[in-house]
Write a protein that holds these residues in place. Structure first.
Motif, PDB file in Angstrom:
ATOM      1  N   CYS A  47     -72.162  53.228 -73.881  1.00 45.55           N
ATOM      2  CA  CYS A  47     -73.396  53.829 -73.334  1.00 45.55           C
ATOM      3  C   CYS A  47     -73.064  55.170 -72.683  1.00 45.55           C
ATOM      4  CB  CYS A  47     -74.030  52.892 -72.306  1.00 45.55           C
ATOM      5  SG  CYS A  47     -75.483  53.596 -71.503  1.00 45.55           S
ATOM      6  N   GLU A  48     -73.848  56.196 -73.055  1.00 45.22           N
ATOM      7  CA  GLU A  48     -73.533  57.541 -72.572  1.00 45.22           C
ATOM      8  C   GLU A  48     -73.652  57.649 -71.050  1.00 45.22           C
ATOM      9  OE1 GLU A  48     -75.787  60.347 -74.938  1.00 45.22           O
ATOM     10  OE2 GLU A  48     -75.042  59.417 -76.781  1.00 45.22           O
TER      11      GLU A  48
ATOM     12  N   ARG B 189     -79.805  51.456 -72.913  1.00 46.78           N
ATOM     13  CA  ARG B 189     -80.559  51.010 -74.096  1.00 46.78           C
ATOM     14  C   ARG B 189     -81.273  52.147 -74.829  1.00 46.78           C
ATOM     15  NH1 ARG B 189     -82.428  45.257 -72.478  1.00 46.78           N
ATOM     16  NH2 ARG B 189     -81.096  44.862 -70.689  1.00 46.78           N
TER      17      ARG B 189
HETATM   18 ZN   LIG Z   1     -76.911  53.929 -73.335  1.00 42.68          ZN
END
Ligand SMILES: [Zn+2]
Ligand SMILES: [Zn+2]
Length: 347
Positions: free
Chosen positions: A108-109, A95
Motif C-alpha cells: 500500500c502506497e 484500498r
Molecule cells: Zn493502498
C-alpha cells in the motif's frame, strides 16, 4: 470497548506478562475472532526490543493468528460465526492506491496497517495476537481450510506467506533450481513450499545439523555454508535464492551461485545495510531483490495450496507463561521450527 486478556511487554526490556487490553467494539465491517493459537515470529522480538524503531508500550505482539469467528458486524457478508480463520501481518490498508487495487495491500502506497504497533484508522495503536480475542476488518481475515489443523496453521500467516510470495513471483516450478539460505522458521517453510511447487530445492545452512530435517521437508541437496567448497561446487547453479537469514552474509559468495537471470531475494531483515558487489550482478545479469509478506488474495491462495498439498509448519506448542523463555530460545535459533502459543492457557 471490549476488555480481553493478553500478554504484553511494558517496555523494550520487559518480560511478556499477562494483562488486559482493549479491543474496539465490533463495527459493521468487523469480525471478532476468538484466538486459539498464535505463532511466535522473530519480528515480534525485534519490534518489542526496539530494534526496528521506537514503540508505544505496553505492546502486545503476534501476527500469526489462528482462531474461530465469534461475532460478525451487521455488514459482514464473508464470514459466519464458527468459521476457522486467520490473521497475518496486516489488518488494513488504504484500498484505493494502485497497489491495493492490484491486490498487493502489503505494498500500500500509504503503508499498510500492521497487526501490532501500527496506528490504526481510529488513531489507536494496533495490538497483536498474543491475546484471547481480536477485532479485524472482514477484508483482512483469511479462511483456514479444514484440512489444516488450527494448532499448526498460525505460522502460515507470516512465515508461510513471506516465503510463498517470492517463490510464486520468481516462478519456483518444475525445472527450476531454488536454494534456501537458513533453516529456521522462514527457511523450513521455504523448503516445503518450493518442493510442493515442483522446484528442485537445495538448502544452504551454516552446518549440516538439520540435514535430515531438510531432506524430509523436500530438499534434495543440503550444503554447509561454513565449508568454502560449497561455493565453488555450486557456482552459476540456481535460478532463485531465498535468503531467510537476518544477519550479514557474504553477498559476493552467494550472488556467484546464481545462473543467467538468477535472483537473490531477501526475506530476512538484517538491521544493518548489506553491501552488494555490483560486478557480481553484471555476471549472468543477476538481480538482488526483496519481498514483503503477500497480499490478502495471495495469502488465501497460499493457505488453499498448503491444504491441497499437505504443507504444514513444524511447531512446538507452548503455554502462555513460557513466552519469555521461548523468545530466548528463538534468539539462539533453538526451535524446530516455530513456537506456537496455546491461547487456552492464557487465563
Ligand atoms: Zn493502498
Ligand atoms: Zn512475522
Amino acid at each position: 470497548m471490549l476488555n480481553v486478556t493478553a500478554y504484553a511487554a511494558a517496555s523494550p526490556t520487559a518480560d511478556i506478562l499477562p494483562t488486559t487490553i482493549e479491543r474496539r467494539d465490533v463495527g459493521p465491517d468487523d469480525v471478532l475472532i476468538e484466538i486459539k493459537y498464535a505463532g511466535i515470529c522473530h519480528s515480534d522480538i525485534h519490534t518489542v526490543r526496539g530494534d526496528w524503531g521506537a514503540q508505544t508500550y505496553p505492546l502486545t505482539v503476534g501476527h500469526e493468528i489462528a482462531g474461530v469467528v465469534a461475532e460478525v458486524g451487521s455488514a459482514v457478508t464473508k464470514w459466519a460465526v464458527g468459521t476457522s480463520v486467520g490473521v497475518g501481518c496486516m489488518v488494513n490498508s488504504c484500498r484505493e492506491c494502485a497497489n491495493c487495487r492490484a491486490g498487493l495491500e502489503q505494498y500500500c502506497e500509504g503503508g499498510n496497517v500492521g497487526t501490532y504497533g501500527s496506528i490504526d484508522r481510529d488513531g489507536t495503536v494496533t495490538q497483536g495476537g498474543y491475546s484471547t480475542h481480536i477485532v479485524v476488518d472482514q477484508d483482512f481475515v483469511l479462511r483456514i481450510p479444514e484440512a489444516i489443523d488450527l494448532a499448526v496453521a498460525a505460522p502460515l500467516l507470516c512465515a508461510g506467506i513471506t516465503t510463498y510470495s517470492p517463490l510464486r513471483h520468481w516462478n519456483a516450478a518444475p525445472g527450476r533450481k531454488v536454494a534456501v539460505v537458513g533453516m529456521g522458521g522462514l527457511g523450513h517453510m521455504a523448503v516445503k513450499l518450493a518442493h510442493a511447487l515442483g522446484a528442485e530445492v537445495t538448502v544452504l545452512s551454516q552446518t549440516l545439523s538439520k540435514e535430515a530435517d531438510g531432506r524430509a521437508f523436500g530438499a534434495t541437496r543440503y550444503f554447509a555454508t561454513s565449508d568454502p567448497a560449497t561455493f565453488s561446487e555450486l557456482t552459476n547453479e540456481f535460478d532463485l535464492i531465498i535468503n531467510t537469514v537476518s544477519a550479514e552474509i557474504d553477498m559476493r559468495a552467494y550472488l556467484s551461485l546464481l545462473r543467467l537471470d538468477g535472483v537473490l531475494v531477501n526475506v530476512g531483515a538484517p538491521p544493518e545495510p548489506l553491501p552488494v558487489p555490483v560486478f557480481a550482478l553484471f555476471t549472468n545479469r543477476r538481480s538482488f531483490a526483496g519481498s514483503s509478506i503477500g497480499g490478502i488474495a495471495e495469502t488465501q491462495e497460499m493457505l488453499d495450496f498448503c491444504a491441497e498439498h499437505g504443507v504444514v509448519p513444524e511447531t512446538e506448542l507452548i503455554a502462555a507463561d513460557q513466552i519469555t523463555e521461548a523468545w530466548l530460545r528463538v534468539l539462539k535459533s533453538d526451535v524446530r521450527y516455530r513456537f506456537v502459543i496455546d491461547v487456552a492457557t492464557m487465563v
